[in-house]
Motif scaffolding. Structure first.
Motif, PDB file in Angstrom:
ATOM      1  N   ALA A  31       0.828  -1.205   0.000  1.00 58.91           N
ATOM      2  CA  ALA A  31       0.000   0.000   0.000  1.00 58.91           C
ATOM      3  C   ALA A  31       0.866   1.260   0.000  1.00 58.91           C
ATOM      4  CB  ALA A  31      -0.922   0.000   1.219  1.00 58.91           C
ATOM      5  N   ARG A  32       1.934   1.266   0.776  1.00 59.67           N
ATOM      6  CA  ARG A  32       2.793   2.443   0.874  1.00 59.67           C
ATOM      7  C   ARG A  32       3.397   2.804  -0.478  1.00 59.67           C
ATOM      8  NH1 ARG A  32       8.147   2.493   1.381  1.00 59.67           N
ATOM      9  NH2 ARG A  32       8.177   0.292   1.975  1.00 59.67           N
ATOM     10  N   GLN A  36       2.592   5.963  -3.081  1.00 63.59           N
ATOM     11  CA  GLN A  36       3.657   6.822  -3.608  1.00 63.59           C
ATOM     12  C   GLN A  36       3.590   6.900  -5.129  1.00 63.59           C
ATOM     13  OE1 GLN A  36       7.418   5.418  -2.131  1.00 63.59           O
ATOM     14  NE2 GLN A  36       6.971   5.964  -0.007  1.00 63.59           N
ATOM     15  N   ASP A  37       3.374   5.752  -5.768  1.00 66.09           N
ATOM     16  CA  ASP A  37       3.281   5.730  -7.234  1.00 66.09           C
ATOM     17  C   ASP A  37       2.104   6.566  -7.720  1.00 66.09           C
ATOM     18  OD1 ASP A  37       5.490   4.100  -7.349  1.00 66.09           O
ATOM     19  OD2 ASP A  37       4.352   2.233  -7.606  1.00 66.09           O
ATOM     20  N   ALA A 134      -5.985  -0.637   1.749  1.00 67.53           N
ATOM     21  CA  ALA A 134      -4.900  -1.282   2.502  1.00 67.53           C
ATOM     22  C   ALA A 134      -5.475  -2.151   3.616  1.00 67.53           C
ATOM     23  CB  ALA A 134      -3.971  -0.217   3.080  1.00 67.53           C
ATOM     24  N   GLU A 135      -6.474  -1.635   4.325  1.00 67.07           N
ATOM     25  CA  GLU A 135      -7.099  -2.399   5.408  1.00 67.07           C
ATOM     26  C   GLU A 135      -7.729  -3.673   4.873  1.00 67.07           C
ATOM     27  OE1 GLU A 135     -10.604  -1.854   8.822  1.00 67.07           O
ATOM     28  OE2 GLU A 135      -9.906  -0.128   7.645  1.00 67.07           O
ATOM     29  N   PRO A 144      -0.261   9.747   4.901  1.00 68.30           N
ATOM     30  CA  PRO A 144      -0.454  10.765   3.871  1.00 68.30           C
ATOM     31  C   PRO A 144       0.776  11.622   3.736  1.00 68.30           C
ATOM     32  CG  PRO A 144      -1.595  11.411   5.862  1.00 68.30           C
ATOM     33  CD  PRO A 144      -1.089   9.998   6.084  1.00 68.30           C
ATOM     34  N   GLY A 145       1.028  12.100   2.537  1.00 70.54           N
ATOM     35  CA  GLY A 145       2.172  12.977   2.327  1.00 70.54           C
ATOM     36  C   GLY A 145       1.943  13.905   1.172  1.00 70.54           C
ATOM     37  N   LEU A 146       2.576  15.063   1.228  1.00 70.53           N
ATOM     38  CA  LEU A 146       2.459  16.030   0.161  1.00 70.53           C
ATOM     39  C   LEU A 146       3.806  16.704   0.000  1.00 70.53           C
ATOM     40  CD1 LEU A 146       0.642  17.678  -1.803  1.00 70.53           C
ATOM     41  CD2 LEU A 146       0.374  19.319   0.064  1.00 70.53           C
TER      42      LEU A 146
END
Length: 263
Positions: A31-32, A36-37, A134-135, A144-146
């Motif tokens: 999932a991570r 990202q992709d 993912a769950e 989350p990321g930005l």
């Protein structure tokens, strides 16, 4: 055909498909890394969107971006059950919902720019649903990321990621209600707010509130908009831009378009 979709098509508005609520990651996919992709694919789409014109080269680039997006979704995710979008009338195989839904979403676009906008909105919704996917796959939800480029560097602002995704989803609908110029003005304004140096966290959040309100207003028919609130929000943005170079540049370029939101 579903009522909502049928009404949209009769009115000449592209039907908008959303990713299925239920899906899981294919065996061996993390999932991570998938998140990202997706974020990289969205960033590439946003960069392409900024240079969209009518020439064939950019049309081909958008077509290639859409094809790669389908490949990425098909490789990473599997739908669960009968996950066809409402109103879909083509051949549907249960489990194909995530990538087929993307194809269905962009199929209704009449030009390259709209196809890209619809595709971006779809991928952003997939990214929002990644914690659930993912769950369902027995994995931990990706953080989350930005990433935002500021003065040649990259700054990670994870606490803004969900907020930006929500605003982007709202802006996607603006294309149909208020036109591509308004949608682009809002995107440029959002980028400037996120990337503007020297803002306190509370200031940036308040300015994002203003962008989100304008996006919501742009998704509302003119007769349903609040003239006073839109005027106040634009005044607040103009005031903030007085001491902020990037914001000022956007307001100088797009202020007239945004003023057009006032009914």
């Amino acid at each position: 055909m579903g009522t909502k979709v049928a009404m949209q098509e009769e009115a000449g508005t592209p039907a908008v498909a959303s990713p299925p609520r239920n899906a899981r990651l294919r065996e061996g996919m993390l999932a991570r890394l998938t998140a990202q992709d997706l974020a990289h694919r969205i960033s590439a789409g946003r960069a392409l969107e900024a240079s969209v014109a009518t020439n064939a080269t950019e049309g081909e680039a958008i077509t290639a971006w859409c094809s790669k997006s389908v490949e990425q979704l098909r490789a990473a995710l599997v739908g669960v059950g009968n996950d066809a979008p409402p109103g879909y009338t083509g051949l549907w195989i249960p489990g194909e919902g995530v990538w087929r839904g993307f194809e269905y979403a962009i199929h209704h676009a009449s030009d390259h720019a709209t196809r890209l906008s619809l595709g971006l909105g779809y991928l952003e919704e997939v990214l929002q649903r990644m914690p659930d996917y993912a769950e369902a796959s027995g994995q931990t939800a990706p953080e989350p990321g930005l990433s935002v480029s500021i003065s040649g560097g990259t700054v990670n602002i994870p606490q803004l990621a969900a907020r930006i995704n929500n605003i982007n989803s709202t802006i996607t609908g603006v294309v149909h209600q208020s036109g591509t110029n308004v949608a682009e003005a809002l995107r440029e304004l959002q980028r400037a707010v996120v990337a503007q140096e020297g803002l306190e966290d509370t200031e940036r959040q308040t300015l994002l509130d203003n962008v989100e309100y304008l996006a919501t207003a742009a998704n509302t028919p003119p007769e349903g908009r609040n003239r006073g609130l839109i005027t106040s929000v634009l005044l607040a943005l103009t005031t903030a831009a007085a001491g902020a170079e990037q914001l000022q540049r956007v307001m100088d370029t797009w202020g007239g378009v945004l003023q057009g939101l006032i009914p």
